[in-house]
Design a protein around this motif. Structure first.
Motif, mmCIF file in Angstrom:
data_model
loop_
_atom_site.group_PDB
_atom_site.id
_atom_site.type_symbol
_atom_site.label_atom_id
_atom_site.label_comp_id
_atom_site.label_asym_id
_atom_site.label_seq_id
_atom_site.Cartn_x
_atom_site.Cartn_y
_atom_site.Cartn_z
ATOM 1 N N GLY A 1 -64.313 98.177 -17.067
ATOM 2 C CA GLY A 1 -62.866 98.280 -17.062
ATOM 3 C C GLY A 1 -62.318 97.507 -15.871
ATOM 4 N N PRO A 2 -61.019 97.521 -15.652
ATOM 5 C CA PRO A 2 -60.435 96.755 -14.541
ATOM 6 C C PRO A 2 -60.917 97.211 -13.177
ATOM 7 C CG PRO A 2 -58.810 98.273 -15.468
ATOM 8 C CD PRO A 2 -59.992 98.292 -16.393
ATOM 9 N N TRP A 3 -61.505 98.408 -13.120
ATOM 10 C CA TRP A 3 -61.924 98.962 -11.832
ATOM 11 C C TRP A 3 -63.085 98.173 -11.244
ATOM 12 C CZ3 TRP A 3 -57.728 100.962 -12.901
ATOM 13 C CH2 TRP A 3 -57.474 101.616 -14.107
ATOM 14 N N GLY A 4 -63.869 97.508 -12.079
ATOM 15 C CA GLY A 4 -64.936 96.665 -11.564
ATOM 16 C C GLY A 4 -64.387 95.482 -10.791
ATOM 17 N N LEU A 5 -63.333 94.874 -11.302
ATOM 18 C CA LEU A 5 -62.692 93.785 -10.568
ATOM 19 C C LEU A 5 -62.043 94.290 -9.284
ATOM 20 C CD1 LEU A 5 -60.996 91.478 -13.248
ATOM 21 C CD2 LEU A 5 -62.812 90.882 -11.628
ATOM 22 N N SER A 6 -61.459 95.478 -9.326
ATOM 23 C CA SER A 6 -60.871 96.061 -8.118
ATOM 24 C C SER A 6 -61.928 96.218 -7.031
ATOM 25 C CB SER A 6 -60.242 97.420 -8.436
ATOM 26 O OG SER A 6 -59.202 97.296 -9.377
ATOM 27 N N PHE A 7 -63.098 96.694 -7.413
ATOM 28 C CA PHE A 7 -64.207 96.842 -6.468
ATOM 29 C C PHE A 7 -64.611 95.488 -5.905
ATOM 30 C CE2 PHE A 7 -68.683 96.745 -5.400
ATOM 31 C CZ PHE A 7 -68.878 97.909 -4.675
ATOM 32 N N LEU A 8 -64.809 94.523 -6.794
ATOM 33 C CA LEU A 8 -65.291 93.213 -6.360
ATOM 34 C C LEU A 8 -64.314 92.536 -5.405
ATOM 35 C CD1 LEU A 8 -66.781 91.772 -9.674
ATOM 36 C CD2 LEU A 8 -68.033 92.600 -7.670
ATOM 37 N N LEU A 9 -63.025 92.721 -5.605
ATOM 38 C CA LEU A 9 -62.041 92.037 -4.783
ATOM 39 C C LEU A 9 -62.063 92.499 -3.327
ATOM 40 C CD1 LEU A 9 -59.056 91.828 -7.279
ATOM 41 C CD2 LEU A 9 -60.183 89.895 -6.163
ATOM 42 N N LEU A 10 -62.484 93.722 -3.073
ATOM 43 C CA LEU A 10 -62.548 94.223 -1.698
ATOM 44 C C LEU A 10 -63.958 94.144 -1.116
ATOM 45 C CD1 LEU A 10 -59.707 95.126 -0.918
ATOM 46 C CD2 LEU A 10 -60.618 97.389 -0.449
ATOM 47 N N PHE A 11 -64.948 93.959 -1.962
ATOM 48 C CA PHE A 11 -66.341 93.967 -1.516
ATOM 49 C C PHE A 11 -66.633 92.870 -0.500
ATOM 50 C CE2 PHE A 11 -71.033 93.506 -2.691
ATOM 51 C CZ PHE A 11 -71.417 94.555 -1.875
ATOM 52 N N PRO A 12 -66.228 91.604 -0.729
ATOM 53 C CA PRO A 12 -66.531 90.580 0.281
ATOM 54 C C PRO A 12 -65.926 90.881 1.644
ATOM 55 C CG PRO A 12 -65.886 89.576 -1.796
ATOM 56 C CD PRO A 12 -65.592 91.034 -1.928
ATOM 57 N N ALA A 13 -64.692 91.363 1.678
ATOM 58 C CA ALA A 13 -64.062 91.679 2.962
ATOM 59 C C ALA A 13 -64.837 92.759 3.700
ATOM 60 C CB ALA A 13 -62.618 92.132 2.730
ATOM 61 N N ALA A 14 -65.267 93.801 2.976
ATOM 62 C CA ALA A 14 -66.014 94.888 3.603
ATOM 63 C C ALA A 14 -67.373 94.406 4.100
ATOM 64 C CB ALA A 14 -66.182 96.041 2.610
ATOM 65 N N VAL A 15 -68.027 93.557 3.323
ATOM 66 C CA VAL A 15 -69.340 93.034 3.718
ATOM 67 C C VAL A 15 -69.218 92.163 4.959
ATOM 68 C CG1 VAL A 15 -71.151 91.402 3.049
ATOM 69 C CG2 VAL A 15 -70.436 93.193 1.457
ATOM 70 N N ILE A 16 -68.269 91.256 4.966
ATOM 71 C CA ILE A 16 -68.098 90.346 6.105
ATOM 72 C C ILE A 16 -67.743 91.122 7.372
ATOM 73 C CG2 ILE A 16 -66.660 88.497 7.021
ATOM 74 C CD1 ILE A 16 -66.433 87.469 4.109
ATOM 75 N N ALA A 17 -66.839 92.083 7.248
ATOM 76 C CA ALA A 17 -66.396 92.840 8.426
ATOM 77 C C ALA A 17 -67.456 93.811 8.919
ATOM 78 C CB ALA A 17 -65.112 93.602 8.103
ATOM 79 N N ALA A 18 -68.400 94.199 8.054
ATOM 80 C CA ALA A 18 -69.476 95.105 8.477
ATOM 81 C C ALA A 18 -70.482 94.409 9.378
ATOM 82 C CB ALA A 18 -70.176 95.686 7.255
ATOM 83 N N ARG A 19 -70.531 93.074 9.308
ATOM 84 C CA ARG A 19 -71.370 92.267 10.201
ATOM 85 C C ARG A 19 -72.850 92.635 10.119
ATOM 86 N NH1 ARG A 19 -66.529 93.122 13.096
ATOM 87 N NH2 ARG A 19 -65.519 91.192 13.769
ATOM 88 N N LYS A 20 -73.341 92.740 8.904
ATOM 89 C CA LYS A 20 -74.765 92.979 8.673
ATOM 90 C C LYS A 20 -75.291 91.856 7.790
ATOM 91 C CE LYS A 20 -75.868 96.834 10.798
ATOM 92 N NZ LYS A 20 -76.972 96.915 11.781
ATOM 93 N N LEU A 21 -76.240 91.105 8.314
ATOM 94 C CA LEU A 21 -76.738 89.938 7.601
ATOM 95 C C LEU A 21 -77.330 90.311 6.247
ATOM 96 C CD1 LEU A 21 -77.147 86.901 7.710
ATOM 97 C CD2 LEU A 21 -79.377 87.302 8.801
ATOM 98 N N ALA A 22 -78.007 91.445 6.177
ATOM 99 C CA ALA A 22 -78.636 91.847 4.914
ATOM 100 C C ALA A 22 -77.591 92.060 3.823
ATOM 101 C CB ALA A 22 -79.443 93.122 5.117
ATOM 102 N N LEU A 23 -76.400 92.490 4.214
ATOM 103 C CA LEU A 23 -75.352 92.720 3.226
ATOM 104 C C LEU A 23 -74.863 91.421 2.597
ATOM 105 C CD1 LEU A 23 -73.245 95.468 5.044
ATOM 106 C CD2 LEU A 23 -74.640 95.753 2.990
ATOM 107 N N ILE A 24 -74.967 90.321 3.330
ATOM 108 C CA ILE A 24 -74.592 89.027 2.751
ATOM 109 C C ILE A 24 -75.495 88.707 1.571
ATOM 110 C CG2 ILE A 24 -74.344 86.567 3.197
ATOM 111 C CD1 ILE A 24 -72.268 88.274 4.589
ATOM 112 N N GLY A 25 -76.771 89.051 1.704
ATOM 113 C CA GLY A 25 -77.702 88.862 0.597
ATOM 114 C C GLY A 25 -77.329 89.714 -0.600
ATOM 115 N N VAL A 26 -76.921 90.955 -0.337
ATOM 116 C CA VAL A 26 -76.492 91.841 -1.424
ATOM 117 C C VAL A 26 -75.253 91.269 -2.105
ATOM 118 C CG1 VAL A 26 -75.631 94.140 -1.986
ATOM 119 C CG2 VAL A 26 -77.476 93.873 -0.324
#
Length: 543
Positions: free
Chosen positions: A156-181
């Motif tokens: 449903g549209p909620w998957g796109l909602s998740f994806l749109l915020l996921f990169p920002a959260a990953v980048i701001a978390a500053r964990k290299l392993a998360l970039i791979g995820v």
């Protein structure tokens, strides 16, 4: 972690606001939507909590300002409706604070997943209770971005909602392993979309004509301008039939007609359907007996017309009785305009194995693109082709995978004709079968993050002056940390402990000497220094 200047917070808020302003709204630049949350997320951990919240709130509200003219001017809604935009900005600010709290307490990995999960769950919650459905979801910004848009057939549209915020959260978390995820998630999403776009229903194509003629949506019949509007459509319908159209779709509310006069006007359209050997879909405003925004499908065999009443009415504009039933003829279904703002209603047609949706609509000129794309996303979610007649907006034909087969602009002061072919047939989707499972999963992940914040371990990381993954020397100073983290043993810069001067030999975070209180009768309490190596002596913290 040294706090950054408040001017950095101002810059982040402005950057987020500008990116969101052009990356969302009635017309979008999809790439900017992915970038919009990043500035505020990047600085949130290095700001005091209330400053981070203010930056997120102001930035998001600036971005949502792109809807103000539409709400107040086009829809002519009262100023109080802007409170809804304020509430949405508050939701974003709360999401940023949630991310900040998890990172500060030493849980960056959980922050990277729980934050976009919270955002998606809140998006679902808002859509479930709002009279405007999922209108404000950022998912529509990516509706034309194939193959990413195909993920909604699973989530449903909620998957796109998740994806749109996921990169920002990953980048701001500053964990290299998360970039791979993040890379794996992005690649998997695109791969699924590519595979799904290879398939399409193989049924015989049906030629459909979507027509729009100049006229007001409140023209009365039989006395006012209604007969003139019908006269404009007669030759257009005949021309479409001669061009081979088997279905002719007219807009929503082409005339206002009293319930007592409905049989007479219906007979005229029934005659047009029979003489031209077409399925003819027409939108009316039926006054009396509760008033309804109604679509009627007239059949070439003279059978009784199929009737559908609009379920979701525009507050303050459509004072009608909402419908409560679906309408299908063979495997074709009817919906009207705003109904497609609601994923749950469209999904019900998917559950009925509807092979084609016919949608009379009436846009407000500026929102033609957005509303047509919202309909498109409903088609992807449930694997249903859609013909939509957005008079004063966009006329569209889209296939089961959301690809635009044909499209044209329908001006408010002129005629528009769109003729194309669609292949009726349903491409069964997981979203149709399982519904909003992803939104509920996101809710559980967000709940896990909240429980982690309430756990003793989560609080202790700050109380003892440690931010996991950050050196002690980088911890926030003095009363700044204490105010925001609830830390009464406030760490500070070298030479300062808790905002007070440290004893000689201190490490800048913990005093080198701690004492045990001794109370003697008749004497004030005192402090006796502990010998080095004593059982109660503080342990050296590693950085």
């Amino acid at each position: 972690m040294n706090y950054v200047s408040r001017w950095v917070a101002v810059a982040a808020a402005l950057a987020t606001g500008v990116l969101l302003y052009f990356g969302s709204g009635l017309h979008t630049i999809p790439a900017l939507t992915w970038l919009a949350p990043i500035p505020v997320f990047l600085v949130a951990v290095r700001l005091r909590a209330r400053v981070a919240a203010l930056a997120a709130f102001v930035g998001w509200l600036l971005g949502l300002g792109n809807l103000a003219r539409y709400l107040l001017g086009d829809l002519e809604l009262p100023v109080v409706v802007l409170g809804f935009l304020v509430a949405l900005a508050g939701v974003f600010a709360g999401t940023v604070l949630f991310f900040r709290a998890l990172v500060v307490r030493g849980h960056p990995v959980m922050a990277a997943f729980a934050t976009p999960a919270l955002w998606a769950a809140l998006d679902y919650g808002i859509a479930s209770v709002s009279p405007h459905g999922a209108f404000t979801s950022l998912a529509y910004t990516q509706v034309e971005v194939a193959p990413v848009n195909q993920i909604v057939s699973l989530t449903g549209p909620w998957g796109l909602s998740f994806l749109l915020l996921f990169p920002a959260a990953v980048i701001a978390a500053r964990k290299l392993a998360l970039i791979g995820v993040l890379t794996v998630v992005a690649a998997s999403t695109c791969l699924y979309g590519v595979v799904r776009l290879q398939g399409t229903p193989q049924s015989a194509p049906v030629k459909i004509a979507v027509l729009s003629a100049q006229g007001a949506d409140n023209a009365g019949w039989p006395n006012a301008a209604g007969p003139q509007i019908i006269d404009r459509y007669r030759p257009m319908i005949a021309d479409a039939a001669r061009a081979g159209a088997k279905i002719v779709l007219l807009p929503e509310k082409i005339v206002d007609v009293r319930a007592t006069d409905l049989p007479q006007i219906s007979q005229q359209f029934q005659t047009l359907a029979m003489s031209n050997k077409i399925e003819l879909v027409v939108g009316f405003t039926v006054l009396g007996d509760g008033d309804h925004n109604r679509a009627l499908m007239f059949h070439p065999d003279g059978a009784a017309p199929t009737s559908y009443d609009k379920h979701h009415l525009i507050p303050g504009i459509e004072p009608y009785t909402p419908g409560d039933r679906l309408a299908t003829y063979n495997t074709w279904g009817l919906m009207i305009c705003k109904d497609l703002d609601f994923p749950a209603l469209a999904r019900q047609y998917g559950e009925l194995d509807t092979s084609l949706l016919l949608v009379p609509a009436l846009d407000f000129v500026d929102d033609g693109w957005l509303h047509s794309r919202m309909a498109l996303l409903r088609g992807i979610e449930n694997g249903i082709p859609i013909a939509r007649d957005g008079s004063q907006g966009r006329l569209t034909l889209t296939d089961a995978n959301g690809r635009i087969v044909a499209e044209t602009i329908a001006p408010a002061n002129g005629q528009a004709v769109l003729i194309g072919e669609l292949r009726p047939g349903i491409d069964h989707t997981l979203y149709t079968a399982w519904g909003d499972w992803f939104a509920w999963l996101c809710g559980l992940v967000a709940l896990a993050g909240m429980l982690l914040l309430r756990s003793r371990g989560g609080r202790e990381n700050i109380r003892h002056g440690q931010l996991r993954g950050l050196p002690v020397a980088d911890l926030p100073a003095g009363n700044v940390a204490g105010d925001d983290a609830g830390d009464h043993d406030r760490p500070g810069p070298a030479g300062v402990a808790g905002g007070r001067e440290a004893h000689a030999g201190g490490d800048g975070v913990h005093r080198a000497e701690r004492g045990r209180r001794i109370d003697r009768p008749g004497q004030p309490g005192g402090v006796r220094p502990l010998a080095a190596g004593a059982p109660d002596a503080p342990r050296q913290h590693r950085t």
